[in-house]
Design a protein around this motif. Structure first.
Motif, PDB file in Angstrom:
ATOM      1  N   THR A   8      33.205  -8.979  34.925  1.00  0.00           N
ATOM      2  CA  THR A   8      34.524  -8.350  35.024  1.00  0.00           C
ATOM      3  C   THR A   8      34.561  -7.327  36.162  1.00  0.00           C
ATOM      4  O   THR A   8      35.251  -6.326  36.077  1.00  0.00           O
TER       5      THR A   8
ATOM      6  N   THR B  90      44.665 -10.892  29.210  1.00  0.00           N
ATOM      7  CA  THR B  90      44.169 -10.038  30.287  1.00  0.00           C
ATOM      8  C   THR B  90      45.244  -9.794  31.346  1.00  0.00           C
ATOM      9  O   THR B  90      45.480  -8.667  31.775  1.00  0.00           O
ATOM     10  N   THR B 616      41.395 -13.885  34.554  1.00  0.00           N
ATOM     11  CA  THR B 616      41.996 -12.660  35.080  1.00  0.00           C
ATOM     12  C   THR B 616      43.239 -12.914  35.904  1.00  0.00           C
ATOM     13  O   THR B 616      44.004 -11.980  36.149  1.00  0.00           O
TER      14      THR B 616
ATOM     15  N   ASN C  23      40.047  -8.984  28.702  1.00  0.00           N
ATOM     16  CA  ASN C  23      41.212  -8.194  28.272  1.00  0.00           C
ATOM     17  C   ASN C  23      40.777  -6.841  27.718  1.00  0.00           C
ATOM     18  O   ASN C  23      41.517  -5.860  27.798  1.00  0.00           O
TER      19      ASN C  23
END
Lengths: 315, 732, 184
Positions: A8, B90, B616, C23
């Motif tokens: 991420t 997300t 994403t 998320n």
């Protein structure tokens, strides 16, 4: 093939891809802190043992360097602090579990002690400077002269603590396996003392003082070599995480700099040079101590960097 | 004719657009348009405004929450919403980034020439409308109004559809059809007589067996499905994933079938063969609801697992075993129809295979299979066509793609290259990155008299426009009610949480006012969208006031979802049954039952380029989003270790790949991984933007679409096959 | 940590359900206004095996809110502290000098320097926990793979999950008593 990645996009400043929180400032601070500890220990011991006449430089002008070195070191430390406005917060708390807290209070003790050591012998060590003071500070000088012996005794204790603290600061941070060895305290103290001895060799004028300190530095270098080897052995025989971390200097990226530059040029070379010198060979008196000082600084750079390269989490 | 003989690509930054920008960390304190304080579950919030998300097509309903100082704070899911199930994904959570992005389009721009250089100059809306109206009139006079096309993706599209319909054109294309899910739409239509809907009617949470083939659920973050996927994993659903790459879903699967790319239909046919040969298909269901079983049985007799093994590299016993797993779970089994299925040019047939497989298992209409969609049915309120189009796109097809229910965007593009179409409206879609062979798109654009681009962000396509119209983001506008079929009859409201920044305007306002300038304002028989919404809401028995409080409303009166709940199955096919054998296809000269055809395989030193989603980002549209960009700024090229060794590649180094036509990508970071076959390379789609004005996305990663070549078009409905591209490393 | 705390907050994360969507990261960024380029939480992907026998583990990671927190011990000013009666580890920005000792002390690399100079980190969304809500990352997770609760309460969901499933901790050998549990 195994892979492990953060997916991420974490790229936290100073954290990723590996810790770089401490740059040149902390090694410089640790070096100067260790040097200060060494200087004060030499001066205080000389005074305490009543060897002022024998070793006039060690008992005198050498001590002038202590507060200067310490101030430069603390300046470097200040540069490293990220929230400079809050620096006073070091002195609104004392945290018994935090070597950083211990250190900040010890540093406060060092200044008045070094001032007493300097002023207590200023008339002898720096008569010209004393003349220039023209009576100013006489009461303080009188106070220092009066309590010089007691101050030197306290200084021996405080300076030792300071020297050890510079190592404990790292070794207490158990999250960095390369630092996780309690022998770092003694090593940093020995190294600090060794660099201070070397500095006195460079600066002292009297032949017998130079000779004496060279000889003692030789012992310190030997002691440092032994303790550093013990450090490497203790990591190598420690838990797996320690064994992994020591690979950094046993075949890893920092192998050459550690063994060739630090061990070789910083310890073994001055050791040999000083032995040769003791045997009567003509060598410039500056080379061996300069190498010791270089080795001491390099050691702290290596330690600070290597610790940050090791950890429990490899991503 | 265009004012410009040759249209240059203009970087939007060359226009003097220095407007106040909203810093990400300052999060401007804009006045609240709709200050609605409902039951604030969020501590520290001062207001929340209902919206439904526009970051992707899933349209999850949520709340735009402001903090106690009135600053934009976050977007959270609406608990009542059947898409979000109370949780955004997300991208939806990062939706504020669309509003905050300082690179947004800010003012209308018109292409003009200054000192021999084409630039965009800022213009007023009036000026931009006059410019477009004049050009549109010229096109209508010289060629006829049917020479204008609309390419659209997103909620504002219908307003522009109304506009160009009223102008006299029916050429409304969406890359989401022929570049994406068109083949499955036609295949399931042919087989079951019904559309799968969007979101699809897959009852994943109740499935006992889920087969993913070309769907990398979890990496494509189709919110509801991902949430139900989680439920299915927890409930012990047997998951079978067919993918040349060890996808995230493969990691959750009992069976991962690392299929040789391009051979999926062989596996599907072999599964059908196994079900029939072992007589483990759902016999009652097949008997009751289908036609053509005997023909199917005869057709697939030769598709043994042994035969399939030689093609797919999947072992025969695994094929049999997985077929049995499906049969055992039937009818609570879903062979997921996936979404982007435009792969090899025979995609309708492959999707027919998947539809037939589902039919044999009996999932359609059963719990844990495909449920019966319930539609809210918001009343239509736009005026009828002002002019009926003389010619429409179908007339131009010359009998090609007979089952296309929408014009394939690539077809309109091809006809534009030929000089037929003269004007394009492009709404919310970066055609340069979603049509294959972008060189061809550029060639088409060079033939246009008018290219109008309406978007919130600059992109490659805006650089080619004659007029760029800045739309405000979904957080700054009302839109039509969300009226998506699902398990419940449900509507959702999108209300503006903020005033539009800069000189941006909502799509409805742009379309309506442009229509007025063009003299066809009657197409929009309402003063503003709130009037339209008030009217529709009243007819649905609710009101704006209520909707602002609840965001999402269930209208009730739902029918049964599945047979177990009392649903009676009807099929709107020609035969009224599930058509295992399609007479329609037969009559049109296509295979009535899919046949396996082999596709080209990469020559030595080349690898099949496969691509997919990253959770994403939505296509290329969110790469520059200042929040989402922090999570993923660029894509990686997945390379198997043996391939890396052959090319002497190191993990993390940057390489270029090139296709067989010699087109090279931007530099892309190598990821050496066991998660991919050694005959393919993988990258996530959407990266490699070349528009400088996308300051965060510019030149980050590589763009798969730019490499797509040797496109095979599906003769049944016109879809463009994206997966026939072979690439190699370019000067490592 | 000597006295037993009233609450032992923990996060239990099901790696079987996690799809690595990130998320949790975005939810945290928005909730806590984490400055651009900094992350309080992240997702780790661990791949084992050789094609075609591969496994992937996905883990949403953050501060472990350790029972035995070395970061707190290392802090010279008391800025890094444990919330009274709990194990939530917080930083008082008014006391923080940015000396970075806590960063070096943390085996999980969860801390970082905020643009202003003080240390930032995951707070387990203390402001939400106070209100009886889940931390933001947990509350937005689409697969519901994350759970938050009090392990001192044997009836909590987290206690029950740990009682019924196999789990692992990150670097337990560091001896800090981490409170992120990953279900396998």
């Amino acid at each position: 093939m195994n892979e492990i990645n953060i997916i991420t996009g974490r790229m936290n400043h100073l954290i990723d891809p590996h810790l770089t929180i401490w740059g040149w400032e902390i090694p410089v601070y640790l070096f100067l802190g260790g040097l200060t500890a060494g200087i004060l220990l030499i001066t205080a011991l000389t005074i305490y043992l009543g060897k002022e006449r024998e070793f006039p430089h060690a008992a005198g002008r050498l001590s002038f360097i202590a507060p200067i070195a310490l101030s430069v070191g603390m300046g470097a430390l200040f540069l490293d602090i990220e929230y400079k406005l809050h620096v006073f917060r070091f002195y609104t708390a004392f945290k018994i579990t935090s070597p950083m807290s211990w250190g900040s209070w010890i540093l406060l003790l060092v200044y008045p002690l070094s001032l007493i050591l300097i002023l207590g012998r200023i008339k002898i060590s720096c008569p010209k400077l004393y003349e220039k003071l023209n009576g100013r500070g006489d009461r303080l000088i009188a106070f220092s002269e009066k309590h010089l012996h007691l101050a030197s005794a306290i200084t021996i204790f405080v300076a030792t603590t300071l020297g050890i603290y510079t190592g404990i600061l790292l070794s207490s941070l158990g999250a960095r396996p390369f630092w996780n060895a309690s022998i770092l305290g003694p090593i940093f103290l020995i190294s600090g003392l060794s660099t201070a001895l070397a500095l006195n060799v460079i600066l002292a004028q009297e032949k017998h003082e130079i000779h004496f300190f060279s000889k003692y530095d030789l012992f310190m270098i030997l002691a440092e070599i032994v303790t550093v080897l013990l450090f490497v052995i203790s990591l190598s025989s420690g838990p797996q995480i320690s064994q992994e971390s020591v690979k950094l200097i046993l075949g890893g990226d920092m192998t050459a700099i550690f063994w060739v530059f630090f061990m070789g040029f910083g310890l073994v070379a001055p050791l040999i040079l000083e032995i040769l010198e003791l045997k009567g060979m003509k060598i410039s008196k500056y080379i061996a101590p300069a190498l010791v000082l270089f080795g001491g600084l390099l050691f702290r750079f290596i330690m600070v960097e290597a610790g940050q390269l090791t950890g429990y989490i490899g991503y | 004719m265009s004012n410009f003989n040759r249209r240059d690509f203009i970087k939007i930054s060359s226009a003097a657009t220095v407007s106040a920008s909203v810093g990400l960390n300052t999060l401007a304190n804009s006045p609240t348009v709709a200050k609605i304080v409902g039951d604030l579950a969020e501590p520290g919030a001062s207001s929340r405004t209902p919206t439904y998300c526009e970051i992707c097509f899933w349209q999850c309903a949520g709340w735009v929450v402001k903090d106690k100082d009135g600053r934009p704070w976050k977007i959270v899911g609406n608990e009542e919403d059947q898409h979000s199930l109370g949780r955004m994904c997300t991208r939806g959570s990062g939706g504020l980034g669309a509003y905050l992005d300082p690179d947004r389009l800010k003012k209308p721009l018109i292409r003009s020439e200054e000192r021999g250089k084409q630039v965009f100059r800022e213009a007023s809306w009036e000026e931009a409308f006059n410019y477009i109206a004049k050009k549109m009139e010229a096109i209508a006079t010289q060629y006829g109004p049917d020479r204008v096309c609309l390419f659209s993706h997103g909620c504002g599209g219908p307003f522009f559809k109304t506009l160009i319909n009223a102008y006299g054109s029916e050429n409304v294309a969406a890359p989401s059809y022929a570049q994406c899910r068109g083949p499955r739409q036609e295949a399931f239509g042919l087989t079951f007589g019904a559309d799968l809907g969007s979101p699809e009617n897959t009852d994943i949470k109740n499935a006992k067996c889920l087969v993913l083939m070309g769907s990398h659920l979890g990496e494509n973050l189709h919110n509801t499905q991902v949430q139900e996927f989680g439920q299915a994993i927890e409930a012990g659903c047997t998951i079978i994933t067919v993918d040349p790459r060890f996808s995230v879903a493969a990691g959750k699967s009992k069976y991962w079938l690392p299929i040789k790319p391009s051979t999926d239909l062989a596996l599907v046919l072999s599964w059908i063969h196994c079900l029939i040969e072992e007589e483990i298909y759902n016999k009652d269901y097949v008997k009751k609801y289908t036609i053509g079983f005997e023909k199917l049985k005869a057709e697939v007799a030769s598709y043994t697992p042994e035969w399939a093994y030689s093609i797919t590299s999947i072992k025969p016993e695994i094929i049999r075993q997985t077929a049995r797993e499906m049969a055992q779970a039937a009818p609570a089994v879903i062979v997921h129809p996936s979404r982007h299925v435009a792969w090899y040019g025979d995609d309708t047939q492959r999707m027919r295979g998947i539809a037939i497989l589902n039919a044999l298992l009996g999932g359609w209409g059963h719990r844990g299979g495909f449920y019966q969609l319930q539609k809210a049915g918001v009343p239509e309120c736009s005026a009828p066509l002002a002019k009926k189009a003389k010619n429409n796109w179908r007339g131009q097809l010359d009998g090609k793609y007979p089952l296309a229910s929408m014009p394939p965007a690539n077809f309109l593009c091809d006809k534009t290259v030929e000089g037929y179409y003269k004007g394009w409206f492009v709404y919310g879609t970066n055609l340069s990155q979603c049509l294959p062979e972008p060189q061809k798109t550029e060639e088409a654009i060079s033939k246009l008299d008018l290219l109008v681009v309406i978007d919130t962000m600059p992109a490659e396509i805006t650089g080619w426009a004659d007029v760029v119209l800045p739309e405000c983001t979904y957080l700054e506008r009302f839109d039509e009610l969300r009226d998506k079929p699902g398990r419940r009859r449900q509507i959702a409201l999108r209300a503006p949480a903020f005033e539009p920044l800069y000189d941006s305007k909502p799509a409805w306002w742009i379309a309506k006012n442009l229509a007025i300038t063009m003299g066809i304002g009657a197409a929009f028989p309402w003063a503003n969208i709130e009037e339209l919404l008030n009217d529709q809401l009243a007819k649905l028995g609710t009101s704006m006031e209520e909707m602002k409080k609840v965001g999402v409303k269930n209208l009730g009166e739902e029918g049964a979802l599945c047979v177990e709940d009392g649903l009676e199955l009807h099929f709107k096919t020609k035969s009224g049954k599930i058509e295992l054998y399609s007479q329609t296809l037969e009559d049109l000269g296509f295979d009535p039952i899919p046949k396996y055809t082999a596709h080209e395989t990469p020559p030595d030193g080349y690898y099949r380029l496969i691509y997919g989603r990253t959770p994403t980002h939505t296509f290329g549209r969110t790469i520059n989003n200042p929040i989402l960009n922090q999570v993923q700024a660029e894509n990686d090229l997945w390379v198997h270790p043996t391939v890396a060794k052959r090319w002497n590649l190191q993990n993390g180094q940057y390489v270029k790949v090139k296709n067989q036509a010699g087109v090279a990508s931007l530099p892309i970071r190598v990821r050496i991984t066991e998660r991919i076959r050694n005959d393919a390379l993988y990258m996530a789609h959407g990266f490699g933007h070349t528009d400088k004005r996308l300051s965060r996305a510019h030149l980050k990663g590589a763009n798969d679409t730019a490499l797509i070549d040797k496109v095979k078009v599906d003769p049944i409905m016109g879809a463009t096959g994206f997966r026939g591209t072979f690439v190699t490393f370019d000067e490592v | 940590m000597t006295a037993k705390q009233k609450h032992k907050y923990a996060m239990v994360i099901d790696t079987r359900k996690c799809v690595g969507c990130g998320n949790c990261v975005v939810g945290c960024k928005m909730e806590n206004r984490v400055p651009e380029g900094l992350h309080r939480d992240w997702v780790v992907e661990e791949v084992h095996g050789t094609y075609p026998n591969i496994s992937v583990e996905l883990r949403s990671e953050r501060c472990n809110h350790c029972i035995n927190p070395p970061c707190v011990y290392a802090c010279p000013t008391g800025a890094s502290h444990v919330k009274s009666g709990q194990n939530i580890t917080l930083v008082d920005r008014d006391k923080c000098t940015g000396c970075k000792a806590c960063i070096a002390a943390c085996p999980y690399d969860v801390r970082f320097i905020m643009p202003e100079g003080y240390v930032g980190k995951c707070t387990f969304c203390d402001h939400r926990v106070e209100q009886g809500l889940d931390p933001a990352c947990v509350s937005v997770c689409p697969t519901h793979c994350m759970h938050f609760g009090d392990l001192n309460n044997p009836l909590s969901k987290v206690s029950k999950l740990l009682a019924s499933r196999k789990y692992k901790l990150l670097a337990p050998e560091a001896g800090t008593g981490p409170q992120l549990y990953f279900l396998l």
